[in-house]
Design an enzyme around this catalytic site. Structure first.
Site, short mmCIF file in Angstrom:
data_model
loop_
_atom_site.label_atom_id
_atom_site.label_comp_id
_atom_site.label_asym_id
_atom_site.label_seq_id
_atom_site.Cartn_x
_atom_site.Cartn_y
_atom_site.Cartn_z
N GLU A 135 0.81 -1.25 0.02
CA GLU A 135 -0.14 0.11 -0.04
C GLU A 135 0.89 1.37 0.06
OE1 GLU A 135 -4.23 1.06 2.07
OE2 GLU A 135 -2.66 0.61 3.52
N GLY A 290 1.38 -0.44 11.14
CA GLY A 290 0.97 -1.16 12.29
C GLY A 290 0.55 -2.56 11.71
N ALA A 291 -0.34 -2.48 10.70
CA ALA A 291 -0.60 -3.69 9.86
C ALA A 291 -1.15 -3.56 8.71
CB ALA A 291 -1.89 -4.42 10.99
N HIS A 324 -9.43 -3.84 13.62
CA HIS A 324 -9.27 -2.57 12.67
C HIS A 324 -9.03 -3.55 11.39
CE1 HIS A 324 -7.44 1.17 10.88
NE2 HIS A 324 -7.19 0.09 9.96
N GLU A 325 -7.95 -4.48 11.21
CA GLU A 325 -7.69 -5.23 9.97
C GLU A 325 -8.97 -5.99 9.59
OE1 GLU A 325 -5.13 -3.83 8.50
OE2 GLU A 325 -4.63 -2.81 10.15
N GLU A 347 -10.34 3.44 5.75
CA GLU A 347 -9.47 3.51 6.97
C GLU A 347 -10.35 4.36 7.90
OE1 GLU A 347 -6.95 2.18 7.50
OE2 GLU A 347 -6.27 1.74 5.46
#
Length: 885
Positions: A135, A290-291, A324-325, A347
């Site tokens: 990304e 973070g991920a 979140h992911e 996001e």
């Protein structure tokens, strides 16, 4: 390369012309082990077949690939000369047919910057580990493609790897029969023995969320099962992996627990079964983010595997990221924004859903406190920078996109969604999400697609709300006005809304203030007989315009504290009237509700950053009341803010006294904390961060050597490094001490800690060497660049690093041009001379900006942001100095 920075206009033109039917990607990564061949970059073979349609036969377009070389190219069976059609980042495609097949055989480079296919060698055992990170647009460093989110397609991956490795990708994989050749032989690649892994075809997904992880990873499995409403049984294989060296610390059971809780939660609320088959989660080294939400194979930074004792806040943070992911599997992977303008469509939702799910499904029921205190602080800072932008942003190209993974897109967007839930109601919000998934599954969307379903479910006109909240920049402040009657009751309570123009905007129109509609709760607080500060009245109201009267609170007893935005329903900077501020100065620690306390702390910190509250006053409040704070995440945030207040906002002639007060206060709290408690651990880390005099440093040295002891404090390896950094920065731990510690902890984590400590030493030669390794060389990996920068700039070494201000401005344009965007961002942000906090540095920044109006917009943005932080620090220092007179 001229074509590397894809523009929005180019992407739109290509999407209008092409449709992609599928990819077949074959990678040979056996070259990752052993010695490299030749003097160039270590490379791997990548063979890609793309089948796509063109709705204007005879037209021209291009494919994306960033690679050292291309061995062979063919379009519709016709061989193309790579030297004629490949420029290093793009492959020119002429005279396209209605149906096309492009085959690209390339040598792609392994990455050391965390972009593309990253190669990591574990210093502990020499093992090699690979993973991809793309990304927003780095899959083109691994295989040829059309690198934009709206050209989705199914993918089939095949990977030939060293014999002893395991390989993972988005789809379920299997190792195929030995002896069968996976890659075509043209161009070589069949000399080494290896295993061939083939993966199931994916659903239509975007290029940036494809993924490959390969190496001798430690792998743990589990499974998730659920009976859906229609009676069908959903079975999802679960996996979690990390480097072998971290396996003893890997608490996979807790990762799986949160994963299953999250899958239950999202299935309950989304009414759309998880669509991507398996669910692996890889914790990988030297990760920039973070991920990342790759469907079926989420990647995380391996620091989420805790090598030592951490507080509950760290586990809560990890759970938040896991959820979140997971939310991205629906918001982002199933339904994807058309272009990066609408990055918030994934996001902001994932950031909101991470906390929403944490509270609703896991043991972390107070996660909204962390959101109010920590995530919103990120948003408030970003939204007051000259680079602030609407949540729905104007993203001209990929460099813009890279920089917009920021506090506005994530935390402000999530805050606005929380306001939206209060505005339309939770049921209407979730029903809108369900319709959105079903209507746009495996497709791409824009803002209007989401607003239309929310209008359907809520019955509200979403246009005005979107214009105010999504299409304007800046943060409002809400201040209570209280008029009392002669009888001492509330005669009138009003909320005043203000919107200050943002300074130094890159375009004149961008700084225009915007008053917004806010759904807020206003709480009234008084002290009880036992001295506790408690809420006795509350009213919800729609604040709209410059002044809103809260009629419901008229006649209430006179409050000692008025908390606007009680319960944190909206996104704003909360201010206080004089009575409320006086109450907080004396009684903040007696406020019984932990969310209310967190909101007050956040408001006080914003006042400090806005030069409305002297830094010494904020530090005094932390010293008085942080020890009473029950939420450990808030405690750790207060530690960070107090340290920042001392470093950046305190008057220079008060810093030494302020540092002494913080050191004494931290040590007192450390000794008073319950033995073995997380409060003790948090105060130990804070004490190390602020220790400066001989006695404090001597205590740290004694704790390391075992000659000093604090009951219950286990000085594990991570805490040892935390104690060593201040010792190194103050000249109390030399190279031999740090080398001995590395021998004790000869791991990848230990190496990063050692590099940071080495760069922290107070020596001109050390600083020159650190600067050269980061700025003049690209030999260090991304993780070691980050560690070197972190150690370089120490608040106690302002004079030592002052000469690098001039060198910084002389170097950054070259660094930006020559290095990857990730390293460029790290250098430009991390080495800005913020500790040379004077008007001279501000002037030098302005001179550079004036002389480099034609520099890359993304580079100018980073410098403008750093300039704004410095100007804010100088205003804060002036406020603090005035308080000391």
């Amino acid at each position: 390369m001229p074509g590397e920075n894809l523009s929005r206009d180019e992407a739109r033109e290509r999407a209008a012309l092409l449709s992609v039917d599928g990819y077949e990607v074959s990678l040979d990564v056996r070259s990752a082990t052993g010695e490299p061949e030749g003097d160039g970059p270590r490379t791997f073979r990548s063979v890609t077949t793309i089948r796509f349609r063109c709705n204007e036969p005879g037209a021209s377009s291009f494919a994306d690939l960033i690679a050292p070389s291309v061995t062979a190219l063919s379009l519709n069976g016709r061989d193309l000369d790579p030297s004629e059609v490949f420029d290093g980042s793009r492959i020119a495609l002429e005279d396209l047919a209605a149906d096309n097949e492009l085959v690209v055989d390339a040598q792609c480079a392994y990455s050391r910057t965390g972009e593309g296919l990253h190669r990591f060698v574990d210093p502990e055992d020499g093992e090699v580990y690979l993973y991809t990170q793309y990304e927003p647009a780095d899959s083109r460093r691994v295989f040829a493609n059309f690198e934009q989110p709206d050209l989705k397609a199914p993918f089939r991956f095949e990977v030939r790897a060293p014999e002893e490795w395991t390989v993972w990708s988005n789809g379920a994989g299997e190792r195929i029969e030995e002896g069968r050749e996976a890659l075509p032989q043209k161009g070589g690649g069949g000399r080494r023995a290896g295993g061939v892994w083939r993966f199931a075809e994916t659903k239509p997904i975007s290029t940036y969320i494809t993924c490959v992880v390969a190496g001798p990873y430690h792998y743990v499995t589990d499974s998730y099962e659920r009976v859906l409403e229609d009676g069908t049984r959903l079975e999802i294989p679960l996996g979690a992996l990390c480097r072998k060296g971290l396996a003893p610390h890997f608490d996979a059971d807790d990762v799986f627990l949160v994963t299953k809780q999250g899958l239950d939660f999202f299935h309950d609320h989304f009414d759309f079964p998880y669509p991507f088959g398996k669910y692996d989660q890889a914790f990988v080294p030297e990760y920039n983010l973070g991920a990342m939400e790759n469907p079926g194979l989420v990647t995380f930074r391996e620091e989420f595997i805790f090598r030592g004792k951490v507080t509950r806040a760290s586990y809560e943070g990890r759970a938040n990221v896991i959820l979140h992911e997971m939310a991205h599997m629906w918001f982002g992977d199933l339904v994807t924004m058309e272009w990066w303008d609408d990055l918030w469509l994934k996001e902001s939702f994932a950031d909101f859903m991470g906390t929403f799910g944490n509270v609703g499904a896991t043991r972390f029921k107070d996660a909204w406190i962390t959101f109010a205190n920590r995530r919103k602080a990120w948003a408030y800072r970003a939204d007051q920078l000259p680079s602030t932008h609407p949540i729905t942003a104007d993203i001209r190209d990929l460099e813009d996109a890279k920089l917009n993974f920021d506090g506005i897109t994530y935390a402000k967007g999530a805050s606005v969604l929380k306001q939206l839930v209060a505005y339309v109601g939770q049921d209407a919000f979730l029903e809108g999400a369900r319709r959105y998934f079903k209507r746009h599954a495996y497709g791409n969307t824009r803002l209007g697609d989401l607003l239309s379903v929310l209008e359907e479910t809520s019955g509200r006109d979403m246009g005005a709300w979107a214009r105010s909240w999504l299409q304007t920049a800046g943060v409002n402040s809400l201040t209570p006005q209280v008029l009392l009657s002669e009888a001492g009751t509330v005669d009138e309570l009003a909320v005043v809304q203000e919107a200050a123009a943002v300074l130094n905007q890159p375009t004149p129109s961008a700084g225009h203030p915007e008053l917004r509609p806010h759904r807020v709760a206003v709480g009234l607080y008084r002290r009880t007989g036992d001295g506790a500060l408690e809420r006795y009245a509350r009213a919800e109201v729609d604040v709209d315009g410059p002044r809103t009267v809260v009629a419901e609170l008229a006649g209430a007893e006179a409050p000692e504290l008025v908390l606007v935005n009680d319960d944190d329903l909206t996104y704003c900077k909360t201010r206080f009237d004089e009575t409320s501020l006086a109450t907080l100065r004396d009684h903040l620690g007696t406020l019984t509700d932990p969310l209310a306390r967190a909101l007050c702390w956040s408001a006080l910190w914003n006042m400090t950053r806005d030069a409305l509250l002297p830094a010494r006053d904020f530090i005094g409040l932390v010293l008085r009341f942080a020890g009473r704070e029950s939420d450990i995440g808030v405690v750790q945030m207060l530690h960070a803010w107090a340290n920042s207040a001392l470093t950046h906002y305190a008057a220079p002639d008060w810093r030494r006294a302020g540092g002494r007060l913080l050191g004494e206060g931290a040590l007192r709290q450390l000794r008073d904390a319950a033995p073995g408690s997380e409060q003790q651990l948090a105060w130990a880390r804070f004490f190390a961060a602020v220790a400066s005099d001989e006695a404090e440093l001597g205590l740290l040295r004694g704790l390391l050597e075992g000659t000093e002891k604090i009951d219950g404090l286990d000085v594990d390896q991570e805490l040892r490094w935390a104690f060593l950094e201040p010792l190194a920065a103050h000249g109390e731990a030399d190279e031999s001490v740090l080398a001995a510690e590395l021998a004790r902890d000869d791991t990848a984590s230990g190496k990063r800690h050692q590099v940071r400590c080495l760069a922290a030493r107070p020596s001109a030669a050390v600083k020159a060497q650190a600067w050269a390794r980061v700025v003049e060389s690209d030999a260090l990996s991304n993780a070691l660049v980050e560690a070197t920068i972190a150690g370089f700039a120490q608040p106690s070494q302002r004079e030592l690093i002052a000469p690098y201000a001039e060198k910084y401005f002389a170097a950054i344009e070259r660094v930006w041009a020559e290095r990857s965007i990730q390293i460029g961002m790290d250098v430009v942000r991390g080495l800005f001379p913020s500790l040379r906090d004077s008007q001279d540095t501000l002037d030098a920044t302005d001179v550079w900006l004036s002389a480099h109006e034609g520099a890359a917009p993304a580079l100018r943005r980073l410098v403008l942001e750093a300039r704004d932080d410095l100007a804010r620090a100088l205003r804060g220092q002036a406020c603090d100095a005035a308080a000391g007179r």
